[in-house]
Design an enzyme around this catalytic site. Structure first.
Site, PDB file in Angstrom:
ATOM      1  N   GLU A  61      43.408  -8.088 -37.005  1.00 51.04           N
ATOM      2  CA  GLU A  61      44.618  -7.930 -37.825  1.00 51.04           C
ATOM      3  C   GLU A  61      45.765  -8.681 -37.175  1.00 51.04           C
ATOM      4  O   GLU A  61      46.090  -8.440 -36.012  1.00 51.04           O
ATOM      5  CB  GLU A  61      45.052  -6.463 -37.933  1.00 51.04           C
TER       6      GLU A  61
ATOM      7  N   GLU B   6      42.511   1.546 -35.374  1.00 45.39           N
ATOM      8  CA  GLU B   6      43.742   1.881 -34.641  1.00 45.39           C
ATOM      9  C   GLU B   6      43.730   3.328 -34.157  1.00 45.39           C
ATOM     10  O   GLU B   6      44.698   4.077 -34.312  1.00 45.39           O
ATOM     11  CB  GLU B   6      44.962   1.613 -35.519  1.00 45.39           C
TER      12      GLU B   6
END
Ligand code: BGP
Length: 492
Positions: A390, A184
């Site tokens: 995810e 991320e």
């Protein structure tokens, strides 16, 4: 609907810092998440030392830092991975804690004990039939690199990082075939300390609040250095192990930013959120270009960001093989309304069209169509294999008398999201290589640092106050996800 593609990767994803614990074992030293709970609550985590003019770790002994022991994965992973294999996983994502390999980050020789630990971890995965999907840094920059060097705003980090990644590429060649660079990484500006690994140590404006004092210039310097490091990492991976693939990893929930209505200002505003949250980082990593709209952002923020011709060439020539991402939720955009941010993404005004209300106190909206929308936007733009690494739902749950949890909402959540992934593949033609559920076993939350926010198919007996016997128990969703994999997604 038909089955998912034959080679589809089914599995789950965790991160070393949220799972392993053993925070100072076998030579490891603290990383950024090990002090985060303290920093967030000003308790204090790290403190300014007036003599040395540096920050240093300062823990409150009264406080529970759950990540330090996490769910004891360091000692229990073999048993846990057997349960993952029982569900039929053919792949499993975790990270290497950088600080196990180079404890302070700036050593010249790696820590053999750390390398040995991951040797065994990856061997176990491979033996159980799960392809390791390995994140090189999942919010795990060694703390020393921030307190001593200011973290990623300092170009020295590139050198330390490259020593680390080359070490692990060489050591785990053949064992790991899918690498992801920075978890991320586009969360750099909303979580500079953990996601960006940045700390302003030159004349801090507010010594008690290191997060608030990180300057914009430092954050943009980190952006520059992370992009150079990413390109060098791709280059090193391709040359050390040409058989493996390497991807970047984005938090992509902000792609699903819907204009609140057809007011052109809201349409343009939603585009602006997509750009400033995701594209500004994904474009250089996937397309090899530095987006032109950044020039006005830099002007507005009064920062100087300069890429040399050589760096631009490096970035252009070393783009990733795949784009992996997390998707948790969508948001609306309305001009004039404040955007709130956390680990899940950005949030603005509630979307009245969403059907599901999740029984969770964290207020993350549930929008399964958003995953299809996100897959399409990313595929149209990058034409790269996409990997959902995810997606999941954190719930506040407790065991019943039968030592299990009837987590029907989690089952519903997965079913609806997978239906949309299937549509994106089958109807829209998106090349999606896999679906890794986030947190297949309960772990410490990245955003809140607590145990109460549980994502697992497997429950772990540990609580916010640090109590619990750590025993594992299967939830109802365990058998559900097993069945999904058994039928290769035909029966959702
Ligand atoms: C992502 C992170 C993960 C993870 C997940 C859920 O942002 O990559 O580390 O934890 O979000 O967030 P949280 O744990 O805050 O619920």
């Amino acid at each position: 609907m038909s089955e998912f593609p034959k080679e589809f990767l089914w599995g789950g994803a965790i991160a070393a810092n949220q799972y392993e614990g053993a925070w100072l074992e076998d030579g490891k030293k603290p990383n950024v998440t090990d002090v985060l709970v303290g920093i967030l609550s000003k308790d204090p985590g790290i403190a300014w030392n007036e003599e040395t003019k540096k920050y240093e770790m300062k823990l409150n002994p009264e406080k529970v830092y759950l990540s330090h022991d996490a769910v004891d994965g360091y000692h229990r992973y073999k048993e846990d991975l057997k349960m993952m294999a029982e569900m039929g996983f053919n792949s499993f994502r975790t990270s290497i804690a950088w600080g196990r390999i180079f404890p302070n980050g700036d050593e010249t020789e790696p820590n053999e004990a750390g390398l040995r630990f991951y040797d065994e971890f990856f061997d176990t995965l491979n033996k159980l039939g799960m392809a390791p999907v390995i994140t090189l840094s999942h919010y795990e920059t060694p703390l020393h690199l921030l307190t001593e060097y200011g973290g990623w705003s300092n170009p020295k980090l590139i050198e330390f990082w490259m020593r680390y990644v080359k070490t692990v590429f060489e050591r785990f060649k053949g064992k790991v075939k899918i690498w992801l660079t920075f978890n991320e990484v586009n969360a750099l500006f909303r979580m500079p300390f953990v996601a960006g690994g940045v700390l302003t140590i030159k004349n801090p404006k507010d010594p008690d609040s290191p997060l608030a004092s990180t300057t914009k210039q430092d954050q943009w310097d980190a952006y520059h250095n992370l992009l150079v490091a990413n390109a060098l990492t791709v280059q090193a991976c391709h040359s050390i192990d040409p058989e493996s693939k390497i991807g970047c990893m984005m938090t992509a929930s902000a792609i699903a930013t819907y204009p609140y209505n057809c007011d052109p200002d809201n349409v343009l505003g939603a585009l602006d959120v997509q750009r400033k949250s995701v594209f500004y980082m994904a474009d250089p990593m996937c397309l090899g270009i530095i987006p032109s709209y950044l020039k006005s952002v830099w002007k507005e923020e009064k920062v100087t960001v300069h890429f040399t011709e050589e760096e631009r060439k490096l970035i252009r020539e070393n783009t990733v093989d795949l784009l992996s991402f997390s998707y948790y939720r969508s948001t609306t955009y309305e001009k004039g309304t404040n955007l709130k941010v956390d680990t899940g993404g950005v949030a603005c005004k509630e979307n009245p069209f969403l059907q599901d209300k999740a029984p969770q106190p964290w207020g993350w909206p549930v929008d399964p169509s958003g995953i299809r929308y996100t897959l399409n936007v990313l595929y149209d733009r990058y034409h790269l294999p996409l990997f959902i690494v995810e997606n999941g739902i954190g719930l506040d749950e407790s065991l019943n008398k039968e030592d299990t949890i009837e987590d029907d909402f989690r089952i519903h959540y997965i079913q609806k999201h997978l239906e949309n992934v299937q549509k994106a593949i089958e109807l829209d033609g998106v090349d999606c290589m896999g679906y890794l559920y986030w947190g297949p076993i309960d772990i410490v939350s990245a955003g809140t640092g607590e145990m109460k926010k549980r994502y697992g198919f497997v429950y772990v007996d540990r609580f916010n106050d640090g109590t619990g016997d750590l025993h594992r128990a299967k939830k109802k969703s365990f058998d559900y996800f097993k069945h999904v994999i058994e039928t290769n997604g035909k029966e959702l």
